[in-house]
Scaffold this motif. Structure first.
Motif, PDB file in Angstrom:
ATOM      1  N   LEU A 275     -57.727  56.287   9.650  1.00 47.50           N
ATOM      2  CA  LEU A 275     -57.086  56.824   8.453  1.00 47.50           C
ATOM      3  C   LEU A 275     -57.584  58.238   8.170  1.00 47.50           C
ATOM      4  O   LEU A 275     -57.520  58.733   7.062  1.00 47.50           O
ATOM      5  CB  LEU A 275     -57.399  55.894   7.260  1.00 47.50           C
ATOM      6  N   HIS A 276     -58.081  58.928   9.184  1.00 49.78           N
ATOM      7  CA  HIS A 276     -58.602  60.268   8.969  1.00 49.78           C
ATOM      8  C   HIS A 276     -57.456  61.210   8.633  1.00 49.78           C
ATOM      9  O   HIS A 276     -56.472  61.286   9.369  1.00 49.78           O
ATOM     10  CB  HIS A 276     -59.316  60.751  10.231  1.00 49.78           C
ATOM     11  N   ARG A 277     -57.572  61.913   7.524  1.00 47.78           N
ATOM     12  CA  ARG A 277     -56.469  62.744   7.066  1.00 47.78           C
ATOM     13  C   ARG A 277     -56.888  64.189   6.841  1.00 47.78           C
ATOM     14  O   ARG A 277     -56.207  64.934   6.150  1.00 47.78           O
ATOM     15  CB  ARG A 277     -55.906  62.178   5.762  1.00 47.78           C
TER      16      ARG A 277
ATOM     17  N   ASP B 265     -57.964  62.006  -5.504  1.00 47.05           N
ATOM     18  CA  ASP B 265     -57.421  60.702  -5.910  1.00 47.05           C
ATOM     19  C   ASP B 265     -57.270  59.779  -4.724  1.00 47.05           C
ATOM     20  O   ASP B 265     -57.353  58.573  -4.841  1.00 47.05           O
ATOM     21  CB  ASP B 265     -55.989  60.857  -6.441  1.00 47.05           C
ATOM     22  N   ARG B 266     -56.935  60.383  -3.580  1.00 45.75           N
ATOM     23  CA  ARG B 266     -56.535  59.570  -2.440  1.00 45.75           C
ATOM     24  C   ARG B 266     -57.704  59.208  -1.537  1.00 45.75           C
ATOM     25  O   ARG B 266     -57.520  58.594  -0.512  1.00 45.75           O
ATOM     26  CB  ARG B 266     -55.457  60.309  -1.652  1.00 45.75           C
ATOM     27  N   LEU B 267     -58.917  59.580  -1.930  1.00 44.65           N
ATOM     28  CA  LEU B 267     -60.087  59.194  -1.152  1.00 44.65           C
ATOM     29  C   LEU B 267     -60.327  57.699  -1.279  1.00 44.65           C
ATOM     30  O   LEU B 267     -60.035  56.922  -0.403  1.00 44.65           O
ATOM     31  CB  LEU B 267     -61.316  59.913  -1.699  1.00 44.65           C
ATOM     32  N   ASP B 268     -60.898  57.308  -2.390  1.00 41.94           N
ATOM     33  CA  ASP B 268     -61.077  55.883  -2.645  1.00 41.94           C
ATOM     34  C   ASP B 268     -59.925  55.512  -3.546  1.00 41.94           C
ATOM     35  O   ASP B 268     -60.001  55.620  -4.758  1.00 41.94           O
ATOM     36  CB  ASP B 268     -62.419  55.661  -3.338  1.00 41.94           C
ATOM     37  N   TYR B 269     -58.813  55.110  -2.938  1.00 41.27           N
ATOM     38  CA  TYR B 269     -57.584  55.057  -3.721  1.00 41.27           C
ATOM     39  C   TYR B 269     -57.562  53.954  -4.756  1.00 41.27           C
ATOM     40  O   TYR B 269     -56.638  53.876  -5.540  1.00 41.27           O
ATOM     41  CB  TYR B 269     -56.362  54.937  -2.811  1.00 41.27           C
TER      42      TYR B 269
ATOM     43  N   VAL C 293     -63.353  50.939   1.369  1.00 40.66           N
ATOM     44  CA  VAL C 293     -61.969  51.376   1.278  1.00 40.66           C
ATOM     45  C   VAL C 293     -61.818  52.401   2.370  1.00 40.66           C
ATOM     46  O   VAL C 293     -62.571  53.370   2.428  1.00 40.66           O
ATOM     47  CB  VAL C 293     -61.684  51.998  -0.101  1.00 40.66           C
ATOM     48  N   LEU C 294     -60.878  52.208   3.258  1.00 37.09           N
ATOM     49  CA  LEU C 294     -60.812  53.077   4.429  1.00 37.09           C
ATOM     50  C   LEU C 294     -60.471  54.512   4.082  1.00 37.09           C
ATOM     51  O   LEU C 294     -60.807  55.420   4.811  1.00 37.09           O
ATOM     52  CB  LEU C 294     -59.798  52.532   5.442  1.00 37.09           C
ATOM     53  N   GLY C 295     -59.822  54.721   2.961  1.00 36.14           N
ATOM     54  CA  GLY C 295     -59.522  56.089   2.561  1.00 36.14           C
ATOM     55  C   GLY C 295     -60.782  56.896   2.380  1.00 36.14           C
ATOM     56  O   GLY C 295     -60.815  58.097   2.652  1.00 36.14           O
TER      57      GLY C 295
ATOM     58  N   GLY D 147     -57.892  47.490   5.308  1.00 38.52           N
ATOM     59  CA  GLY D 147     -57.398  48.778   5.756  1.00 38.52           C
ATOM     60  C   GLY D 147     -57.431  48.805   7.269  1.00 38.52           C
ATOM     61  O   GLY D 147     -57.716  47.808   7.920  1.00 38.52           O
ATOM     62  N   VAL D 148     -57.155  49.972   7.852  1.00 43.08           N
ATOM     63  CA  VAL D 148     -57.141  50.032   9.312  1.00 43.08           C
ATOM     64  C   VAL D 148     -58.564  50.237   9.801  1.00 43.08           C
ATOM     65  O   VAL D 148     -59.062  51.339   9.842  1.00 43.08           O
ATOM     66  CB  VAL D 148     -56.230  51.149   9.818  1.00 43.08           C
TER      67      VAL D 148
END
Lengths: 207, 397, 386
Positions: free
Chosen positions: C61-63, C82-86, C380-382, C38-39
């Motif tokens: 990847l901060h969202r 869902d999109r945290l630890d994708y 996982v960067l998410g 990831g980034v």
């Protein structure tokens, strides 16, 4: 013995190499776009609006209650209610959406709009070939683009659509039964009223 | 000789005869020059085509090992994929870093390609088909092979980038360390053959007793030498599992990070050509060059045997690449200096014993023991020192 | 080699003066890098090939997940989890649903619990398969073990698609149960997949476990001591590989895990090899749990009939719901003030907490080891950046 693990690894790879010519298990590639995987029934991609019958404007199930607009997490639905009403499949007079836009570049296919819709009007489509090079509106779907027939819905999600159709048929049957009972009661009441009414003038005339 | 035998012999010598026919059109004074130009052109064409073929083979082979098709869109079975790759690298923009040393940066890929092609001059690819029959052919081969290391260093240093520097340092250390087992493994053959000329070595292996050839790989010391040579050759050409200098997941691309387009393609070409050359030398020294594996197969043209053996070795390289993870730098060096160097020296001793003992099953037994037992003991000793073991795990109560 | 004793330990990350500076090389690995999962960026100061300082830099990847959740309803945040630890969407859903159920005091029916366990353990299987594949890829095994692992993962993702409608962003758990019941034939298909899994595990082990190169590269690399693991709050397979006997499934006994018979593997050395092997053993245990769950699943409703989808307003209060996610302890801390939106929503990401010890693990090792150690932490960067 030194190198034994390496030799075991080499044997495993060779087995996969020769196996890939022989068994499907070891060559799992699907040559897209010539071959496709069969669609798994429950797949969801983007929403669409269901209409009954042949006319998409008349048969549209959506009554512009705006519940999906409120519940949508990324707020990708935009609805404008109409000023007049039209009758729905159950005979009741309902509003309909004058404008119904979904921005599918924002939509995250979470299916919450489908869950909260009380009228089975919005369902999930399975078509993911939506890419376009029109950056400024190519992915903004309006009511006409979103409206698809109930036959289409039955084709893509047979079990789900069959359940929805059965439920709607049941409701319709109940409504019809109620209407029939009401009509019968009304006819019976009129009949009794009619029986009483001619007797009175006859009595009156005899005087 | 029967007609068929004559025909097969002419087929075997077809390239030699064709060359003579072409050169007969030149005046006698120019014929050596013409012969040289003809051989060079032929070698470059043949091995560049083989390079294209091998890149295709590698991608398909790796793909099948990984449960997928390789490239299969460009032409039947993807056979034109190398052409597509070539067009792609030719049309890419050539980016040179601003602070790079432009002259050296430009020369490095040129030098590496030139150095890698030089080694083919002494490889006999068929009966009477060697470009130059030098008295010290094997020595010449190792000498020009070392030029590649210089070019690698030029590439890494001139790019003025930290990743390139790291990669170049690693590459030099690795290549120099593995030169030693490479040369030592080939000395056993030179001891037995008594000559440094590649043609003489192959001719000595092209005789048969019964159906078995006299290939050096079919002796205990030859087999050990072959294994050591092949491992060192993998390291010399920076192939997996020794591809740390171009360790993709750590330092992006090592010494050729800052190269793009055609220069990158040249590095790639040089790596593969070097791989073929070293495999070619292995075939010459150990696998009998252009000779057939059984005496009843000598009617097949000799160059076909050479290329068949070359393709087999390349397939083995691809197989190993698809299976093994790469070694870390210090483990690589440990392998070279602590395992392969002692084994190569012991192998020399074994070859000497073989030469001095009379022929018979006794010398087979003695030499096999002399090769196998130290290998096992040394391997176990090194593992023990590193305390590596296959562990058992317990579960919580 | 600890930070306190190394001579270069006191240097700032951009050294300007001082003895021996000229020999230190500072590189930045990432954010564009073939193997940082990831980034993710690491500023590494090297002395030759040895690592002297390492500073992880993340946030690419901060969202704004936690801030968005403050303006969404509780249900509306579910697709965002869902999109945290994708890679493991279903366990994220589960942890969030658990937190909300604790907050609002909702009970979950039996069948829904079994469904949650089945989907959760399938998620654990495919996450560990993903991880060991990527670890081998980072070590340079040019993709072969990765392809085998992904071949199995695809089969499990097909199961998820048949059940929830999407391969990855599943959005399946609801407060009080699950969204939709099993379609016809799903359980048989899942039983077949699970029965086939040990064969893949055996093949994988044959390919890798006694491979000398693998052992060389992973044994005694990135050793995490038990004391450091406990004091840094490490959880999940990383802690268990260091010998810390802490598995939330056994400690909290949330959901119905106390009905299943499974063991928890522990490592003793705490190096990369142990982390790798603990995950492989956990996969086998998950297969056992799945077989038991699929055998015993009862009929019944899949969601608590009293729960509302719209207009859900939990009473004011706070709750912390945590599960044993495949990466560690995933927790959701919710504070409610009686409105439909949470007042504060906080995610405890296991990847971020496990990442804090990266420098301690990498000091004194080679550059080549950094990537292997990072791979074994399983980030996982998410989740790290949310």
């Amino acid at each position: 013995m030194v190198g034994e693990g390496i030799l075991k690894g080499l044997a495993e790879t060779a087995r996969n190499f020769f196996g890939s010519y022989v068994s499907k298990d070891r060559l799992t590639t699907v040559q897209y776009p010539e071959q496709r995987e069969p669609q798994i029934e429950a797949t969801r991609d983007f929403p669409f609006l269901v209409y009954d019958g042949a006319d998409w404007q008349q048969g549209l199930r959506c009554v512009a209650c705006q519940i999906c607009e409120k519940e949508c997490p990324p707020k990708c639905i935009f609805i404008e209610k109409s000023k007049d009403k039209k009758p729905d499949a159950f005979g009741k007079s309902q509003f309909y959406p004058a404008i119904f836009n979904i921005d599918i570049s924002v939509c995250m296919s979470c299916q919450i709009c489908v869950e909260v819709c009380p009228f089975d009007a919005i369902k999930m489509d399975v078509d993911y070939h939506q890419s376009t090079d029109d950056r400024f509106g190519g992915l903004l779907f309006n009511k006409q683009r979103l409206a698809k027939s109930n036959e289409y819905y039955n084709a893509i999600h047979p079990t789900e659509a069959a359940a929805v159709d059965a439920q709607r048929a049941e409701e319709l049957a109940k409504l019809e039964a109620k209407a029939k009972a009401a009509a019968e009661a009304k006819a019976a009441a009129e009949a009794t009223l009619a029986q009483k009414a001619p007797a009175q003038p006859a009595a009156g005339e005899q005087q | 000789m029967t007609h068929l035998a004559l025909l097969m012999q002419q087929l075997d010598q077809i390239f030699v005869l064709a060359a003579h026919w072409l050169l007969s059109y030149l005046p006698t004074a120019l014929q050596p020059l013409g012969s040289a130009i003809l051989s060079v052109t032929a070698i470059i064409l043949v091995f560049a085509t083989l390079f294209a073929l091998v890149t295709w083979m590698e991608r398909k082979g790796l793909g099948r090992m990984q449960n997928r098709y390789g490239p299969n869109r460009v032409g039947l079975w993807g056979i034109f994929q190398p052409i597509a790759d070539g067009v792609k690298s030719l049309t890419k923009e050539d980016i040179v870093p601003f602070t790079a040393d432009h002259a050296v940066h430009y020369m490095a890929p040129v030098l590496i390609v030139a150095a890698s092609f030089l080694g083919y001059a002494v490889l006999p690819m068929g009966r009477n088909m060697v470009m130059v029959d030098l008295n010290a052919g094997v020595l010449f081969f190792f000498a020009v092979g070392s030029l590649m290391e210089l070019a690698v260093f030029m590439a890494g240093w001139s790019s003025r980038s930290k990743y390139s520097l790291l990669g170049a340092m690693r590459a030099i250390a690795q290549m120099i360390s593995y030169e030693v087992p490479l040369v030592l493994a080939s000395i056993v053959v030179l001891m037995q053959a008594g000559s440094l000329s590649t043609v003489a070595i192959v001719n000595m292996q092209a005789v048969y007793s019964g159906i078995w050839p006299h290939w050096f790989v079919l002796t205990p010391w030859g087999f050990a030498g072959f294994v050591l040579f092949m491992i060192a050759a993998t390291a010399e050409s920076n192939r997996s599992p020794f591809d740390l200098p171009e360790g993709e997941s750590e330092i992006v691309a090592g010494y050729f990070t800052e190269y793009s387009g055609f220069k990158f393609a040249l590095f790639f070409l040089a790596e593969y050509i070097g791989m073929f050359a070293t495999s070619g030398l292995a075939i010459t020294l150990f696998l009998g060059g252009w000779s057939a594996p059984f005496s009843f197969l000598t009617w097949v043209p000799s160059y076909l045997w050479f290329f068949a053996k070359l393709l087999t070795l390349i397939a083995a390289f691809i197989w190993v690449r698809g299976t093994l993870p790469r070694l870390r730098m210090d483990q690589l060096m440990n392998l070279a200096w602590q395992f392969m160097l002692p084994m190569a020296l012991l192998n020399l001793l074994t070859a000497g014993v073989w030469h001095l003992m009379p022929a018979g099953p006794l010398r087979w037994l003695v030499c096999s023991i002399m090769v196998v037992v130290p290998c096992i003991l040394l391997g176990r000793g090194l593992k023990h020192k590193k305390k590596l073991q296959v562990r058992t795990y317990h579960f919580s109560q | 080699m600890s930070t306190a004793t190394h001579p270069a330990a006191h240097f700032e990350l951009e050294p300007r003066t001082g003895p021996g500076i000229e020999q230190l090389l500072e590189i930045s690995m990432g954010p564009q890098h073939p193997s940082t999962h990831g980034v993710f960026r690491m500023n590494v100061v090297l002395d030759g090939e040895r690592v002297v300082r390492l500073k992880p830099v993340f946030g690419y990847l901060h969202r704004n997940h936690e801030k968005i959740a403050e303006s969404e309803t509780y249900l509306g945040s579910m697709p965002y989890t869902d999109r945290l630890d994708y890679i493991c969407p279903l366990t994220n859903n589960w942890a969030y649903a658990l937190a909300v159920e604790k907050l609002a005091g909702i009970q979950v029916p039996e069948r829904a619990e079994y469904l949650r366990v089945i989907t959760g353990e399938l998620t654990r299987l495919q996450n560990h398969a993903c991880l060991i594949g990527f670890l081998m890829q980072d070590m340079g095994a040019s993709g072969t073990p990765l392809m085998y692992a992904f071949r199995q993962r695809e089969i499990i993702l097909d199961l998820f698609e048949a059940l929830t409608g999407a391969r990855m962003m599943c959005n399946y758990m609801r407060f009080g149960g699950c969204r939709v019941d099993l379609p016809a034939g799903w359980l048989d298909q899942a039983k077949r997949v699970v029965a086939d899994f040990p064969r893949f595990m055996d093949e994988y082990e044959r390919l890798l476990v006694s491979n000398e190169i693998l052992m060389d590269r992973t044994q005694d690399v990135g050793v995490l001591s038990k004391e450091l693991a406990v004091s840094a709050g490490i959880s999940g397979p990383m802690a268990r590989a260091s010998g810390v006997d802490y598995d939330i499934r056994k400690v909290d006994r949330y959901s119905i895990y106390d009905r299943f018979n499974f063991r928890v593997p522990l490592g003793s050395h705490g190096d990369v090899y142990d982390r790798f092997m603990v995950r492989i053993l956990e996969m086998r245990e998950s297969v056992g749990i799945l077989q038991q769950a699929m055998r015993d699943i009862p009929e019944g409703p899949i969601v608590d009939p009293k729960t509302k989808i719209r207009g859900f307003r939990p009473k004011p209060g706070e709750a912390y719901g945590r599960i044993e996610a495949p990466k560690g302890e995933l927790g959701f801390y919710l504070v409610s003030d009686g409105s439909p939106n949470p007042y504060r929503y906080r995610v405890r990401p296991p990847s971020l907490v496990n990442l804090t010890v990266l420098e301690d693990l990498c000091l004194g090792r080679n550059v080549a080891d950094i990537v292997v150690i990072l791979g074994s932490i399983d980030i996982v960067l998410g989740e790290v950046d949310r």
